[in-house]
Design a protein around this motif. Structure first.
Motif, PDB file in Angstrom:
ATOM      1  N   TRP A  48      44.457  46.283  39.817  1.00  0.00           N
ATOM      2  CA  TRP A  48      44.951  47.117  38.724  1.00  0.00           C
ATOM      3  C   TRP A  48      45.740  46.272  37.739  1.00  0.00           C
ATOM      4  CZ3 TRP A  48      42.822  51.736  39.703  1.00  0.00           C
ATOM      5  CH2 TRP A  48      42.515  52.033  41.033  1.00  0.00           C
ATOM      6  N   LEU A  49      45.656  46.680  36.457  1.00  0.00           N
ATOM      7  CA  LEU A  49      46.369  45.938  35.430  1.00  0.00           C
ATOM      8  C   LEU A  49      47.657  46.625  34.976  1.00  0.00           C
ATOM      9  CD1 LEU A  49      43.503  44.651  33.110  1.00  0.00           C
ATOM     10  CD2 LEU A  49      44.901  43.315  34.663  1.00  0.00           C
ATOM     11  N   HIS A  50      47.801  47.914  35.242  1.00  0.00           N
ATOM     12  CA  HIS A  50      48.970  48.637  34.735  1.00  0.00           C
ATOM     13  C   HIS A  50      49.261  49.804  35.668  1.00  0.00           C
ATOM     14  CE1 HIS A  50      46.675  52.101  32.923  1.00  0.00           C
ATOM     15  NE2 HIS A  50      45.734  51.255  33.193  1.00  0.00           N
ATOM     16  N   GLN A  51      50.295  50.571  35.329  1.00  0.00           N
ATOM     17  CA  GLN A  51      50.783  51.609  36.224  1.00  0.00           C
ATOM     18  C   GLN A  51      50.086  52.963  36.035  1.00  0.00           C
ATOM     19  OE1 GLN A  51      52.855  50.921  38.698  1.00  0.00           O
ATOM     20  NE2 GLN A  51      52.770  48.798  37.989  1.00  0.00           N
ATOM     21  N   HIS A  52      49.398  53.171  34.908  1.00  0.00           N
ATOM     22  CA  HIS A  52      48.751  54.461  34.647  1.00  0.00           C
ATOM     23  C   HIS A  52      47.372  54.449  35.294  1.00  0.00           C
ATOM     24  CE1 HIS A  52      52.019  55.307  31.909  1.00  0.00           C
ATOM     25  NE2 HIS A  52      51.792  54.134  31.319  1.00  0.00           N
ATOM     26  N   LEU A  53      47.279  55.072  36.467  1.00  0.00           N
ATOM     27  CA  LEU A  53      46.085  54.908  37.288  1.00  0.00           C
ATOM     28  C   LEU A  53      45.113  56.092  37.247  1.00  0.00           C
ATOM     29  CD1 LEU A  53      47.793  53.395  40.459  1.00  0.00           C
ATOM     30  CD2 LEU A  53      46.817  52.190  38.501  1.00  0.00           C
ATOM     31  N   ASN A  54      45.431  57.150  36.506  1.00  0.00           N
ATOM     32  CA  ASN A  54      44.600  58.357  36.570  1.00  0.00           C
ATOM     33  C   ASN A  54      43.143  58.079  36.203  1.00  0.00           C
ATOM     34  OD1 ASN A  54      46.738  59.904  37.384  1.00  0.00           O
ATOM     35  ND2 ASN A  54      47.303  60.539  35.303  1.00  0.00           N
ATOM     36  N   SER A  55      42.946  57.487  35.028  1.00  0.00           N
ATOM     37  CA  SER A  55      41.569  57.228  34.588  1.00  0.00           C
ATOM     38  C   SER A  55      40.914  56.158  35.444  1.00  0.00           C
ATOM     39  CB  SER A  55      41.559  56.807  33.119  1.00  0.00           C
ATOM     40  OG  SER A  55      42.312  55.622  32.942  1.00  0.00           O
ATOM     41  N   GLN A  56      41.700  55.192  35.883  1.00  0.00           N
ATOM     42  CA  GLN A  56      41.128  54.099  36.659  1.00  0.00           C
ATOM     43  C   GLN A  56      40.751  54.526  38.075  1.00  0.00           C
ATOM     44  OE1 GLN A  56      43.941  50.819  36.299  1.00  0.00           O
ATOM     45  NE2 GLN A  56      42.741  49.992  34.604  1.00  0.00           N
ATOM     46  N   THR A  57      41.544  55.420  38.674  1.00  0.00           N
ATOM     47  CA  THR A  57      41.167  55.891  40.012  1.00  0.00           C
ATOM     48  C   THR A  57      39.872  56.681  39.967  1.00  0.00           C
ATOM     49  OG1 THR A  57      42.638  57.787  39.669  1.00  0.00           O
ATOM     50  CG2 THR A  57      43.490  55.940  40.953  1.00  0.00           C
ATOM     51  N   GLN A  58      39.685  57.484  38.907  1.00  0.00           N
ATOM     52  CA  GLN A  58      38.437  58.220  38.748  1.00  0.00           C
ATOM     53  C   GLN A  58      37.271  57.263  38.519  1.00  0.00           C
ATOM     54  OE1 GLN A  58      37.738  61.508  39.166  1.00  0.00           O
ATOM     55  NE2 GLN A  58      35.620  60.813  38.929  1.00  0.00           N
ATOM     56  N   SER A  59      37.528  56.216  37.744  1.00  0.00           N
ATOM     57  CA  SER A  59      36.500  55.209  37.487  1.00  0.00           C
ATOM     58  C   SER A  59      36.113  54.491  38.771  1.00  0.00           C
ATOM     59  CB  SER A  59      37.009  54.203  36.455  1.00  0.00           C
ATOM     60  OG  SER A  59      36.108  53.127  36.302  1.00  0.00           O
ATOM     61  N   LEU A  60      37.107  54.168  39.592  1.00  0.00           N
ATOM     62  CA  LEU A  60      36.825  53.494  40.859  1.00  0.00           C
ATOM     63  C   LEU A  60      36.023  54.391  41.789  1.00  0.00           C
ATOM     64  CD1 LEU A  60      37.165  51.150  42.800  1.00  0.00           C
ATOM     65  CD2 LEU A  60      39.393  52.088  43.454  1.00  0.00           C
ATOM     66  N   PHE A  61      36.385  55.668  41.830  1.00  0.00           N
ATOM     67  CA  PHE A  61      35.645  56.601  42.670  1.00  0.00           C
ATOM     68  C   PHE A  61      34.190  56.723  42.202  1.00  0.00           C
ATOM     69  CE2 PHE A  61      34.265  60.883  43.937  1.00  0.00           C
ATOM     70  CZ  PHE A  61      34.483  60.790  45.306  1.00  0.00           C
ATOM     71  N   THR A  62      33.985  56.745  40.877  1.00  0.00           N
ATOM     72  CA  THR A  62      32.623  56.788  40.324  1.00  0.00           C
ATOM     73  C   THR A  62      31.845  55.544  40.718  1.00  0.00           C
ATOM     74  OG1 THR A  62      33.419  58.076  38.425  1.00  0.00           O
ATOM     75  CG2 THR A  62      31.263  57.009  38.215  1.00  0.00           C
ATOM     76  N   LEU A  63      32.515  54.397  40.671  1.00  0.00           N
ATOM     77  CA  LEU A  63      31.864  53.140  41.050  1.00  0.00           C
ATOM     78  C   LEU A  63      31.418  53.179  42.505  1.00  0.00           C
ATOM     79  CD1 LEU A  63      31.110  50.158  40.485  1.00  0.00           C
ATOM     80  CD2 LEU A  63      33.450  49.540  41.110  1.00  0.00           C
ATOM     81  N   LEU A  64      32.299  53.599  43.413  1.00  0.00           N
ATOM     82  CA  LEU A  64      31.962  53.644  44.831  1.00  0.00           C
ATOM     83  C   LEU A  64      30.908  54.703  45.118  1.00  0.00           C
ATOM     84  CD1 LEU A  64      35.526  53.235  46.364  1.00  0.00           C
ATOM     85  CD2 LEU A  64      33.743  51.498  46.135  1.00  0.00           C
ATOM     86  N   SER A  65      30.991  55.837  44.417  1.00  0.00           N
ATOM     87  CA  SER A  65      29.985  56.897  44.612  1.00  0.00           C
ATOM     88  C   SER A  65      28.603  56.428  44.184  1.00  0.00           C
ATOM     89  CB  SER A  65      30.380  58.145  43.820  1.00  0.00           C
ATOM     90  OG  SER A  65      31.610  58.662  44.266  1.00  0.00           O
ATOM     91  N   GLY A  66      28.568  55.600  43.113  1.00  0.00           N
ATOM     92  CA  GLY A  66      27.281  55.079  42.652  1.00  0.00           C
ATOM     93  C   GLY A  66      26.650  54.112  43.628  1.00  0.00           C
ATOM     94  N   LEU A  67      27.465  53.587  44.556  1.00  0.00           N
ATOM     95  CA  LEU A  67      26.974  52.628  45.546  1.00  0.00           C
ATOM     96  C   LEU A  67      26.718  53.275  46.904  1.00  0.00           C
ATOM     97  CD1 LEU A  67      29.490  49.732  44.757  1.00  0.00           C
ATOM     98  CD2 LEU A  67      27.200  50.043  43.818  1.00  0.00           C
ATOM     99  N   CYS A  68      26.751  54.603  46.966  1.00  0.00           N
ATOM    100  CA  CYS A  68      26.703  55.296  48.254  1.00  0.00           C
ATOM    101  C   CYS A  68      25.362  55.157  48.972  1.00  0.00           C
ATOM    102  CB  CYS A  68      27.053  56.774  48.072  1.00  0.00           C
ATOM    103  SG  CYS A  68      25.829  57.704  47.131  1.00  0.00           S
ATOM    104  N   ASN A  69      24.326  54.742  48.266  1.00  0.00           N
ATOM    105  CA  ASN A  69      23.025  54.554  48.921  1.00  0.00           C
ATOM    106  C   ASN A  69      22.873  53.171  49.543  1.00  0.00           C
ATOM    107  OD1 ASN A  69      21.495  57.091  48.370  1.00  0.00           O
ATOM    108  ND2 ASN A  69      21.905  56.535  46.246  1.00  0.00           N
ATOM    109  N   SER A  70      23.887  52.337  49.382  1.00  0.00           N
ATOM    110  CA  SER A  70      23.808  50.983  49.922  1.00  0.00           C
ATOM    111  C   SER A  70      23.806  51.002  51.445  1.00  0.00           C
ATOM    112  CB  SER A  70      24.996  50.155  49.423  1.00  0.00           C
ATOM    113  OG  SER A  70      24.980  48.872  49.999  1.00  0.00           O
ATOM    114  N   TYR A  71      22.978  50.154  52.040  1.00  0.00           N
ATOM    115  CA  TYR A  71      22.957  50.030  53.497  1.00  0.00           C
ATOM    116  C   TYR A  71      24.263  49.444  53.997  1.00  0.00           C
ATOM    117  CZ  TYR A  71      21.600  48.484  58.159  1.00  0.00           C
ATOM    118  OH  TYR A  71      21.553  48.294  59.512  1.00  0.00           O
TER     119      TYR A  71
END
Length: 360
Positions: A305-328
């Motif tokens: 993380w680069l700063h303390q305001h994490l709301n948008s970034q936590t959602q972005s991280l969750f989207t990133l991990l969700s997009g990888l959910c088909n990975s073996y």
């Protein structure tokens, strides 16, 4: 005591041995085979054979691969200049020009010397060009590379201060046969957005692309229909990345997005991606997967993380991990989750804060 017959047989055998010794069987080999033998030697050793005869001189000057990085002996390094490289290329017979498959060198040069070397290599129809140079000042991307109709692979690495890319309009019609491209230490202060550079009109046959240390780059779009492997490293000022391609199988992004922006984004449209590596990148404010990565086998994610305001970034991280959910196999920092059904349960059932802790 030897009889006359024994002495006669012995003398005959000695004569036969001397006759065999006199025959130069190596020189009787075809040029193509002798080239293969010379290519097994360091270039400095291969060059010494040119003093044996006119034929051996011709063999050296028609070598299909010239690797000047092998010119130094490990125990006693020998320096070489751009002039020596230029001289060897100049002595090549033009009838052998189409035999120059590859040229590789590391040197300290001026831009004028570098441009002359590349022009001569292009004249000899070089197909694989691997260059690492040190200069005193910035230099522009050599135009002779752009106009080459024979170049298949290019690796251009510059030591500080780097080089500038040409404009998109100036490369139209060039790079038509290039399949592999690697650029390092590119200065893009005057061209911070590359939205139409790495596209099909400029690189219709490109299969592998590596970009490293692109200073000043803020937005990058890569969209080549034949691209199979893309790697981006050390683009610290990057704010937006868009990658698309139906044939892309390996995507690697390392040490990017380090300058905080409220509008940083990632867009990925690679339905046949098999390997995804996202290492030491700052979390962007948005991530978009335009297609499910149903072919994904391995994924690695490590962010910070680069700063303390994490709301948008936590959602972005969750989207990133969700997009990888088909990975073996998904590796989060040092944690690993295998088999996609367990990965999906992991993402659905556990609180996002726990997921974030795995990345720290």
């Amino acid at each position: 005591m030897e009889t006359r017959s024994v002495k006669r047989r012995k003398r005959k055998r000695e004569e036969n041995v001397q006759e065999i010794i006199k025959v130069d069987r190596i020189s009787d080999l075809p040029d193509s085979l002798l080239h293969q033998i010379l290519l097994l030697l360091p270039l400095i050793s291969a060059a010494k054979t040119s003093s044996l005869s006119k034929r051996w001189r011709s063999l050296f000057l028609s070598l299909p691969d010239l690797d000047f990085t092998s010119i130094s002996d490990l125990s006693k390094p020998k320096s070489f200049s751009s002039n020596s490289i230029y001289k060897v290329l100049s002595l090549r017979n033009h009838r052998d020009s189409n035999n120059l498959r590859s040229l590789r060198f590391r040197a300290t040069v001026t831009f004028t010397s570098l441009n002359s070397l590349i022009r001569l290599a292009v004249t000899h129809q070089v197909q694989d060009l691997d260059i690492e140079v040190t200069t005193k000042d910035y230099f522009n991307f050599p135009r002779w590379i752009v106009t080459s109709q024979d170049l298949r692979a290019l690796r251009l690495k510059s030591a500080y201060p780097g080089f500038r890319l040409p404009t998109s309009s100036s490369i139209l019609g060039g790079f038509q046969k290039l399949t592999s491209l690697s650029l390092s230490l590119v200065i893009l202060d005057n061209q911070p957005r590359l939205s139409d550079f790495f596209t099909d009109p400029s690189f219709p046959l490109l299969e592998k692309l590596t970009l490293e240390s692109c200073f000043g780059l803020k937005e990058l779009k890569v969209s080549c229909r034949l691209l199979q492997e893309f790697s981006l490293k050390n683009s610290l000022q990057l704010e937006g990345l868009e990658v698309s391609g139906n044939k892309l199988q390996r995507l690697k992004v390392v040490n990017c997005f380090l300058t905080y922006s409220e509008k940083s984004f990632v867009k990925i449209n690679t339905p046949n991606l098999k390997t995804f590596l996202w290492n030491l990148n700052a979390v962007t404010t948005s991530v978009h997967f335009l297609d499910k990565l149903v072919c994904l086998r391995k994924a690695f994610v490590k962010v910070f993380w680069l700063h303390q305001h994490l709301n948008s970034q936590t959602q972005s991280l969750f989207t990133l991990l969700s997009g990888l959910c088909n990975s073996y196999k998904l590796q989060l920092g040092n944690q690993s989750v295998e088999v996609n059904i367990y990965l999906q349960l992991f993402l659905l059932q556990f609180d996002l804060c726990f997921t974030v802790l795995l990345l720290l």
